[in-house]
Write a protein that holds these residues in place. Sequence first.
Motif, PDB file in Angstrom:
ATOM      1  N   ALA A   1       0.739  -1.138  -0.088  1.00  8.30           N
ATOM      2  CA  ALA A   1       0.146  -0.033   0.123  1.00  8.30           C
ATOM      3  C   ALA A   1       0.894   1.257  -0.001  1.00  8.30           C
ATOM      4  CB  ALA A   1      -0.903  -0.105   1.303  1.00  8.30           C
ATOM      5  N   ALA A   2       2.098   1.373   0.737  1.00  6.78           N
ATOM      6  CA  ALA A   2       2.944   2.441   0.861  1.00  6.78           C
ATOM      7  C   ALA A   2       3.405   2.666  -0.351  1.00  6.78           C
ATOM      8  CB  ALA A   2       3.866   2.192   1.876  1.00  6.78           C
ATOM      9  N   THR A   3       3.828   1.529  -1.159  1.00  6.96           N
ATOM     10  CA  THR A   3       4.832   1.689  -2.392  1.00  6.96           C
ATOM     11  C   THR A   3       3.610   2.058  -3.388  1.00  6.96           C
ATOM     12  OG1 THR A   3       6.155  -0.187  -1.812  1.00  6.96           O
ATOM     13  CG2 THR A   3       5.808   0.400  -4.263  1.00  6.96           C
ATOM     14  N   GLN A   4       2.549   1.575  -3.376  1.00  7.07           N
ATOM     15  CA  GLN A   4       1.616   2.258  -4.401  1.00  7.07           C
ATOM     16  C   GLN A   4       1.158   3.579  -4.153  1.00  7.07           C
ATOM     17  OE1 GLN A   4      -0.378   0.101  -6.999  1.00  7.07           O
ATOM     18  NE2 GLN A   4      -0.331   2.407  -7.587  1.00  7.07           N
ATOM     19  N   LYS A   5       1.190   4.223  -3.156  1.00 12.25           N
ATOM     20  CA  LYS A   5       0.919   5.633  -2.786  1.00 12.25           C
ATOM     21  C   LYS A   5       2.095   6.216  -2.983  1.00 12.25           C
ATOM     22  CE  LYS A   5      -0.197   8.410   1.238  1.00 12.25           C
ATOM     23  NZ  LYS A   5       1.103   9.537   1.285  1.00 12.25           N
ATOM     24  N   LEU A   6       3.413   5.735  -2.835  1.00  5.18           N
ATOM     25  CA  LEU A   6       4.469   6.509  -3.254  1.00  5.18           C
ATOM     26  C   LEU A   6       4.623   6.637  -4.873  1.00  5.18           C
ATOM     27  CD1 LEU A   6       7.055   7.727  -2.189  1.00  5.18           C
ATOM     28  CD2 LEU A   6       8.358   5.466  -2.593  1.00  5.18           C
ATOM     29  N   TYR A   7       4.368   5.733  -5.282  1.00  2.44           N
ATOM     30  CA  TYR A   7       4.175   5.706  -6.868  1.00  2.44           C
ATOM     31  C   TYR A   7       2.928   6.655  -7.482  1.00  2.44           C
ATOM     32  CZ  TYR A   7       3.262   4.463 -11.943  1.00  2.44           C
ATOM     33  OH  TYR A   7       2.793   4.215 -13.113  1.00  2.44           O
ATOM     34  N   ASP A   8       1.922   6.493  -6.935  1.00  4.62           N
ATOM     35  CA  ASP A   8       0.942   7.306  -7.305  1.00  4.62           C
ATOM     36  C   ASP A   8       1.154   9.074  -7.131  1.00  4.62           C
ATOM     37  OD1 ASP A   8      -0.791   5.442  -8.079  1.00  4.62           O
ATOM     38  OD2 ASP A   8      -2.045   5.395  -6.148  1.00  4.62           O
ATOM     39  N   GLU A   9       1.924   9.196  -6.131  1.00  5.35           N
ATOM     40  CA  GLU A   9       2.271  10.743  -5.606  1.00  5.35           C
ATOM     41  C   GLU A   9       3.363  11.184  -6.673  1.00  5.35           C
ATOM     42  OE1 GLU A   9       1.540  10.330  -0.915  1.00  5.35           O
ATOM     43  OE2 GLU A   9       3.427  10.290  -1.574  1.00  5.35           O
ATOM     44  N   HIS A  10       4.034  10.324  -7.340  1.00  2.00           N
ATOM     45  CA  HIS A  10       5.132  10.949  -8.172  1.00  2.00           C
ATOM     46  C   HIS A  10       4.973  10.567  -9.624  1.00  2.00           C
ATOM     47  CE1 HIS A  10       7.442  12.547  -4.614  1.00  2.00           C
ATOM     48  NE2 HIS A  10       7.041  11.224  -3.977  1.00  2.00           N
ATOM     49  N   LYS A  11       4.278   9.758  -9.874  1.00  2.00           N
ATOM     50  CA  LYS A  11       3.909   9.191 -11.623  1.00  2.00           C
ATOM     51  C   LYS A  11       3.960  10.279 -12.326  1.00  2.00           C
ATOM     52  CE  LYS A  11      -0.872   8.119 -10.994  1.00  2.00           C
ATOM     53  NZ  LYS A  11      -1.976   6.787 -11.252  1.00  2.00           N
ATOM     54  N   ALA A  12       3.209  11.348 -12.007  1.00  2.00           N
ATOM     55  CA  ALA A  12       2.767  12.409 -12.869  1.00  2.00           C
ATOM     56  C   ALA A  12       3.945  13.206 -13.241  1.00  2.00           C
ATOM     57  CB  ALA A  12       1.754  13.281 -12.414  1.00  2.00           C
ATOM     58  N   LYS A  13       4.913  13.457 -12.378  1.00  2.00           N
ATOM     59  CA  LYS A  13       6.097  14.159 -12.505  1.00  2.00           C
ATOM     60  C   LYS A  13       7.264  13.441 -13.156  1.00  2.00           C
ATOM     61  CE  LYS A  13       9.313  17.252 -10.022  1.00  2.00           C
ATOM     62  NZ  LYS A  13       9.832  17.517  -8.516  1.00  2.00           N
ATOM     63  N   TYR A  14       7.467  12.335 -12.730  1.00  2.00           N
ATOM     64  CA  TYR A  14       8.565  11.535 -13.263  1.00  2.00           C
ATOM     65  C   TYR A  14       8.383  10.134 -14.239  1.00  2.00           C
ATOM     66  CZ  TYR A  14      10.648  13.465  -8.849  1.00  2.00           C
ATOM     67  OH  TYR A  14      11.034  14.641  -8.084  1.00  2.00           O
ATOM     68  N   ALA A  15       6.938   9.993 -14.382  1.00  2.00           N
ATOM     69  CA  ALA A  15       6.582   9.063 -15.694  1.00  2.00           C
ATOM     70  C   ALA A  15       5.382   9.689 -16.315  1.00  2.00           C
ATOM     71  CB  ALA A  15       6.238   7.737 -15.083  1.00  2.00           C
ATOM     72  N   PRO A  16       5.567  10.887 -16.972  1.00  2.00           N
ATOM     73  CA  PRO A  16       4.651  11.464 -17.852  1.00  2.00           C
ATOM     74  C   PRO A  16       3.992  10.660 -18.954  1.00  2.00           C
ATOM     75  CG  PRO A  16       6.509  12.744 -18.229  1.00  2.00           C
ATOM     76  CD  PRO A  16       6.845  11.679 -17.013  1.00  2.00           C
ATOM     77  N   GLY A  17       4.892  10.037 -19.714  1.00  3.33           N
ATOM     78  CA  GLY A  17       4.770   9.204 -20.867  1.00  3.33           C
ATOM     79  C   GLY A  17       4.466   7.973 -20.819  1.00  3.33           C
ATOM     80  N   ARG A  18       4.152   7.468 -19.546  1.00  4.63           N
ATOM     81  CA  ARG A  18       3.738   5.856 -19.117  1.00  4.63           C
ATOM     82  C   ARG A  18       2.684   5.677 -20.115  1.00  4.63           C
ATOM     83  NH1 ARG A  18       1.691   9.316 -15.512  1.00  4.63           N
ATOM     84  NH2 ARG A  18      -0.307   9.044 -14.644  1.00  4.63           N
TER      85      ARG A  18
END
Length: 376
Positions: free
Chosen positions: A351-368
């Motif tokens: 759950a913590a890993t998913q939350k960490l990913y969701d908080e930063h995906k827009a900035k560090y994975a914009p083209g996913r």
Amino acid sequence: MGVATATEIATAPLAAAHAAYDRMRLEPAAASSASKPRQSADGQLLRQRLVVWWFCASVMGIIWSWTAVVLLFRTSTLAAAAITCYLAYVWTWGFQAAESMSWTPVLRRWHIWHDMRDYFGAELHKTAELPASQRYVFALLPHGITSLSGWVHFATDATNFPEKFPGINMRALTLDANFRAPVIREYCLLHGLRSAGRRSIRNILGSGPGSAVLLVPGGAAEALVASPGKMDVLAARRKGFVRMAIETGAHLVPVIAFGENEAFSTYVPTDGCLAARSLKALKKATGLAFPIFWGVGLTRDSWGILPRGVRLNTVVGAPLPPPPLPPGGTSALSASELSGVVDAAHSAFLAATQKLYDEHKAKYAPGRMQDMRMLA
């Protein structure tokens, strides 16, 4: 050092040569000064890729090491005797070094790793304080093809880990086979790498406050599902690292390596097909993953098996404290009780890993192409 300049110049034409990366809108690995002569930029790019080549060659160091041993063994009786004595030591008493905090990791500060950092524009992002009074198990996702992020951020000081996390004595973990191979053993030990075995983890975390280990829960098997624009991680059923954290009283620290899967183009066979079954069987038989991948060569616009200079943004999450245990620790729990404790801590980690990913995906994975998936 001006490395940011070279990388953007280098990655712009590379991105144009790979339509998939255009669609993903990968951010260039660095910024450049337009006035810098192209010749100088090409020289800088070549130097950076030579360092990356050195890293990639060291990943396969076991092969080169044992090949050299076989050749030297045949040169003379004296060489054969010396090698035999050395191997006898390495495979017995010498292996203790791979399970302890001995050997000062002086190569972590080797200046060449700054070139690797700048080639990828690698940055280590801290989101919470990690008090040096605790112990830590860093769990990095995903592994990617060669775990570039694990190396540049945690096996070297190139991205300033000691300054960002003062008092934390990090040891990155790797396969035991690396510590039984001549020369590669010493190379790993001098970078602070240690065995990923249970005894090694207990010894390191038991050395005192501030001790920490880095491991990749998905392991080498995750390389077989690595694909640009996606982040498939094999963390859903892997709980051994969680149990070790509980047994040693260590805090679990989720770590997301954005950009890791974008460094190479890959071919991932459809699950269940002959190619997929063959790669999994090879992994099971040898303990090593053999993914199908390609990237760039040493020079500009060339094709090869080196990673592309994409941005590696690695985010370190907040530590998860170990669950409370009765007097006597885990030994006081029944098998079913311990399993329940591990399951709860594992769920909290996911759950913590998913939350960490969701908080930063827009900035560090914009083209996913898709969001992170946790596979069984």
